[in-house]
Design an enzyme around this catalytic site. Structure first.
Site, PDB file in Angstrom:
ATOM      1  CE  LYS A   1      -4.096   1.876   2.292  1.00  0.00           C
ATOM      2  NZ  LYS A   1      -4.829   2.248   1.079  1.00  0.00           N
TER       3      LYS A   1
HETATM    4  N1  PMP Z   1      -7.614  -1.157  -3.233  1.00  0.00           N
HETATM    5  C1  PMP Z   1      -7.078   0.069  -3.064  1.00  0.00           C
HETATM    6  C2  PMP Z   1      -6.357   0.705  -4.201  1.00  0.00           C
HETATM    7  C3  PMP Z   1      -7.191   0.727  -1.837  1.00  0.00           C
HETATM    8  O1  PMP Z   1      -6.673   1.944  -1.650  1.00  0.00           O
HETATM    9  C4  PMP Z   1      -7.898   0.100  -0.782  1.00  0.00           C
HETATM   10  C5  PMP Z   1      -8.046   0.791   0.542  1.00  0.00           C
HETATM   11  N2  PMP Z   1      -6.938   0.509   1.366  1.00  0.00           N
HETATM   12  C6  PMP Z   1      -8.435  -1.178  -1.006  1.00  0.00           C
HETATM   13  C7  PMP Z   1      -8.285  -1.769  -2.245  1.00  0.00           C
HETATM   14  C8  PMP Z   1      -9.199  -1.889   0.075  1.00  0.00           C
HETATM   15  O2  PMP Z   1      -8.325  -2.274   1.090  1.00  0.00           O
HETATM   16  P1  PMP Z   1      -8.812  -2.446   2.601  1.00  0.00           P
HETATM   17  O3  PMP Z   1     -10.081  -3.192   2.545  1.00  0.00           O
HETATM   18  O4  PMP Z   1      -7.711  -3.202   3.226  1.00  0.00           O
HETATM   19  O5  PMP Z   1      -8.990  -1.095   3.155  1.00  0.00           O
END
Ligand code: PMP
Length: 291
Positions: free
Chosen positions: A158
């Site tokens: 991330k």
């Molecule tokens: N894809 C992207 C590009 C994101 O920014 C997020 C948010 N973090 C997610 C998917 C979903 O991830 P999560 O459920 O872990 O927040």
């Protein structure tokens, strides 16, 4: 007008201690600002408890490692710091944002000598998408950019740098009156939205793209578990745009977006139905400790 994020009351945890909000600053010659050497998390607290906190702290560690730096705080220390930030700011229902980055000891592409930093902020944040719109479903444009191929970018981190194409895509969508954009992957298959994963429903079965070239969201995994608990079949597979016309329902998942219904993606239409509504309610129950 939203109060600018650098000009608020409260405290931000930075490199081991709480600082007054407005003093949580970095120098302009910070490696992360020039070369994208930054990773972050985003999690929500409900009734004073941060949902899946340890999973988020673990992912932060992993994202930094993928970018080649190691955080000197353990997962347990990061968990504790997130909780400290909530408490110091008197928040119970909030969004929590840890961010880690390379410092100022070195400028240039090489960053071996830079020190890792970590800051954690939290603030009250309503729904990610307009609540009224989200009830009937938001509208997605088709993003001009695709998710990068796994051999062209660290797709499982991330990492801040990966959001450059998301912001450009979201801006283009908003300029056309859409709420967000759906991105294809590098091969032209359905991938995800600019900050959330995507699901489709047809004939009582859930279909979602395999998360091997983009973030396998913590909410995505949670919702898959919730669906399976209800006996709903979930198929993770490659989804091509030609198939989108057959799906009846569509929703996004993310820590910020939670479960958000989608009613339109470019030329394709959907309507929230029983399964979407059930899963949104189940997610709401789970995060609020009623699960
Ligand atoms: N894809 C992207 C590009 C994101 O920014 C997020 C948010 N973090 C997610 C998917 C979903 O991830 P999560 O459920 O872990 O927040």
């Amino acid at each position: 007008m939203v109060q600018p994020y650098n000009d608020r009351d409260g405290f931000i945890w930075m490199d081991g201690a709480l600082r007054p909000w407005r003093e949580a600053e970095v120098h302009i010659l910070t490696h992360a600002l020039h070369y994208g050497s930054s990773v972050f998390e985003g999690q929500r607290a409900y009734n004073g408890k941060i949902f899946k906190l340890t999973e988020h702290s673990e992912r932060l560690h992993k994202s930094a490692e993928i970018l080649g730096f190691k955080l000197p705080w353990s997962v347990a220390e990061i968990d504790a710091a997130c909780e400290e930030v909530l408490e110091a700011n008197g928040l119970t229902d909030a969004y929590v944002r840890p961010v880690a980055w390379r410092g100022s000891e070195q400028m240039g592409v090489s960053a071996q000598a830079t020190k890792p930093h970590l800051a954690i902020a939290a603030w009250e944040w309503g729904k990610y998408f307009d609540e009224k719109k989200a009830n009937e479903g938001i509208r997605l444009d088709i993003a001009p950019y695709r998710r990068p191929a796994p051999h062209t970018a660290p797709v499982h981190a991330k990492a801040a740098g990966l959001y450059m194409i998301c912001t450009i895509s979201k801006h283009e969508a908003e300029a056309k009156g859409y709420d967000d954009a759906m991105m294809f992957d590098w091969e032209g298959r359905v991938a995800e939205a600019t900050g959330a994963n995507i699901f489709f429903i047809k004939d009582g079965v859930i279909h979602t793209p395999i998360a091997d070239v983009f973030l396998n969201g913590i909410t995505r995994r949670t919702v898959i578990e919730l669906a399976k608990k209800r006996g709903i079949e979930v198929i993770e597979r490659r989804i091509w745009p030609e198939e989108l016309a057959q799906f009846e329902q569509c929703f996004l998942t993310g820590s910020a977006a939670e479960v958000t219904f989608v009613k339109e993606i470019g030329p394709w239409q959907f309507a929230p139905g029983d399964i979407s509504r059930q899963l949104r309610a189940d997610y709401d129950d789970l995060v609020n400790g009623r699960g």
